[in-house]
Design an enzyme around this catalytic site. Sequence first.
Site, PDB file in Angstrom:
ATOM      1  N   HIS A  67       0.867  -1.178   0.000  1.00 56.13           N
ATOM      2  CA  HIS A  67       0.000   0.000   0.000  1.00 56.13           C
ATOM      3  C   HIS A  67       0.909   1.235   0.000  1.00 56.13           C
ATOM      4  O   HIS A  67       2.000   1.193   0.575  1.00 56.13           O
ATOM      5  CB  HIS A  67      -0.820  -0.067   1.293  1.00 56.13           C
ATOM      6  CG  HIS A  67      -1.890   0.959   1.455  1.00 56.13           C
ATOM      7  ND1 HIS A  67      -1.630   2.271   1.786  1.00 56.13           N
ATOM      8  CD2 HIS A  67      -3.243   0.857   1.377  1.00 56.13           C
ATOM      9  CE1 HIS A  67      -2.779   2.922   1.899  1.00 56.13           C
ATOM     10  NE2 HIS A  67      -3.774   2.099   1.649  1.00 56.13           N
ATOM     11  N   ASP A  93       3.024  -4.535   8.149  1.00 53.04           N
ATOM     12  CA  ASP A  93       1.808  -3.744   7.995  1.00 53.04           C
ATOM     13  C   ASP A  93       0.637  -4.733   8.069  1.00 53.04           C
ATOM     14  O   ASP A  93       0.376  -5.473   7.128  1.00 53.04           O
ATOM     15  CB  ASP A  93       1.875  -3.026   6.646  1.00 53.04           C
ATOM     16  CG  ASP A  93       0.535  -2.422   6.221  1.00 53.04           C
ATOM     17  OD1 ASP A  93      -0.477  -2.626   6.934  1.00 53.04           O
ATOM     18  OD2 ASP A  93       0.500  -1.762   5.170  1.00 53.04           O
ATOM     19  N   GLN A 123      -4.593  -5.207   6.809  1.00 54.19           N
ATOM     20  CA  GLN A 123      -5.585  -6.097   6.202  1.00 54.19           C
ATOM     21  C   GLN A 123      -5.652  -7.450   6.895  1.00 54.19           C
ATOM     22  O   GLN A 123      -6.496  -8.272   6.540  1.00 54.19           O
ATOM     23  CB  GLN A 123      -5.268  -6.323   4.713  1.00 54.19           C
ATOM     24  CG  GLN A 123      -5.452  -5.104   3.844  1.00 54.19           C
ATOM     25  CD  GLN A 123      -6.903  -4.637   3.767  1.00 54.19           C
ATOM     26  OE1 GLN A 123      -7.839  -5.418   3.907  1.00 54.19           O
ATOM     27  NE2 GLN A 123      -7.080  -3.349   3.554  1.00 54.19           N
ATOM     28  N   LYS A 152     -10.623  -0.855  10.186  1.00 49.06           N
ATOM     29  CA  LYS A 152     -10.825  -1.996   9.283  1.00 49.06           C
ATOM     30  C   LYS A 152     -11.215  -3.248  10.046  1.00 49.06           C
ATOM     31  O   LYS A 152     -11.440  -4.300   9.453  1.00 49.06           O
ATOM     32  CB  LYS A 152      -9.552  -2.233   8.457  1.00 49.06           C
ATOM     33  CG  LYS A 152      -9.315  -1.121   7.445  1.00 49.06           C
ATOM     34  CD  LYS A 152      -8.051  -1.291   6.641  1.00 49.06           C
ATOM     35  CE  LYS A 152      -7.935  -0.137   5.639  1.00 49.06           C
ATOM     36  NZ  LYS A 152      -6.615  -0.084   5.004  1.00 49.06           N
ATOM     37  N   CYS A 211      -4.741   2.468  -3.730  1.00 56.09           N
ATOM     38  CA  CYS A 211      -3.530   2.957  -3.051  1.00 56.09           C
ATOM     39  C   CYS A 211      -2.348   2.027  -3.262  1.00 56.09           C
ATOM     40  O   CYS A 211      -1.512   1.856  -2.359  1.00 56.09           O
ATOM     41  CB  CYS A 211      -3.747   3.173  -1.556  1.00 56.09           C
ATOM     42  SG  CYS A 211      -4.997   4.363  -1.175  1.00 56.09           S
TER      43      CYS A 211
END
Length: 404
Positions: free
Chosen positions: A121, A198, A201, A224, A362
Amino acid sequence: MFDVHKIREDFPILNQQVYGKPLVYFDNAATSQKPHVVIDSISDYYQKINANIHRGVHKLSQVSTDAYEQSREKIRSHINAKHAYEVLFTSGTTMGVNLVASGFTTLLKKGDEVIVSALEHHSNIVPWQMLCERTGAVLKVIPMNESGELKLDEFDGLLSDKTKIVTVNHISNALGTVNPIKYIIDKAHSFGAAVFIDGAQAVPHLVPDVRALDCDFYAFSGHKMCGPTGSGILYGKEEWLEKLPPYQGGGEMIKEVTFEKTTYAGLPHKFEAGTPNIEAGIVLGTAVDYLNSIGFENIQAQEKKLLDYGTSELLKIDGIKIVGTAKEKTSVISFNIDGIHPYDAGTIIDKMAIAVRTGHHCAQPIMQFFDIPGTIRASFAFYNTTEEIDRLIEAVIKAKTMLS
Ligand SMILES: *Cc1c(COP(=O)(O)O)cnc(C)c1O
């Protein structure tokens, strides 16, 4: 027993009409919807315990401080961090990346190397590029194959004693690929490099065990995972958080201030300058409780069912190309309709009351790799149903008919 129709009652927003049709919300990778308990907790905070934290000796301030610190402890336990002070409240993943990339300025010198992946991202690319510009370090990229999987043998070849930090996402937002982060972490560690994950997600779908993973940093956003916007977590190993300088100066992060010299507070306060988004931090804990009450095995089973059903139904339509076909995938389907711009198709799908994302998500380098302007992305959550997927299929067929 997992009953999706019962669970949908927890999400008031799902029960509405858009353009006179029942809303289908398939943009969960952009942000998830919020259950009643989360919405009510925000209101409860302001109705009952609002006060600034870690400051007053008065009762209300103690109550809100306790609630904030209990949420930190809850999240520590959820991700299995060793210490609560390794769990920093942030405004989201983006802040977590920037905090660490900024801190590494003091640790890198010209010629050092930072490794990112082709699947990132923008928020896990740009802060590292800025770090490289500041320090003269060099950015290296782990390439991917046509399925959207990282090429691990090429990753091995990028590592050297110049590598100072490796940063990858746990799950790709654009393609849904689940990356083999344990392999990446262990391999990077064998060269003495730190590893940043990261997890934006990943946390809606699984529970990361940061100690078993042995990552040095793990960042995610609350919004999220059924939590409020403006909430997020940066986990960092104590030894790394001690090494990094503070990110922002201000109240709360100091031990003593004089005009000659300021000494900094210990962890986690060193990284938590100023009044934070207090209710968001507290309610993130509520969101974690909510997800655990549904159960991650149930969440995964429902999402796998949706992924499999959606994939096979879409592939029955002539001219559909799914972008991102990794063996390990989460409930994200990025696709294109032959000869039709994703934006045009998205406009028609929207008019059928189906919320999908169209564009580069993104992640422009991924679109450049596949040489496409973007994709249509349907991302499913555990509160979605196969009947909703039928609606999507109908809309895709309609878009194809109208536009070709
Ligand atoms: C959403 C997302 C981000 C950015 O998260 P913010 O909540 O916008 O800070 C970073 N990485 C991935 C993989 C994402 O999906």
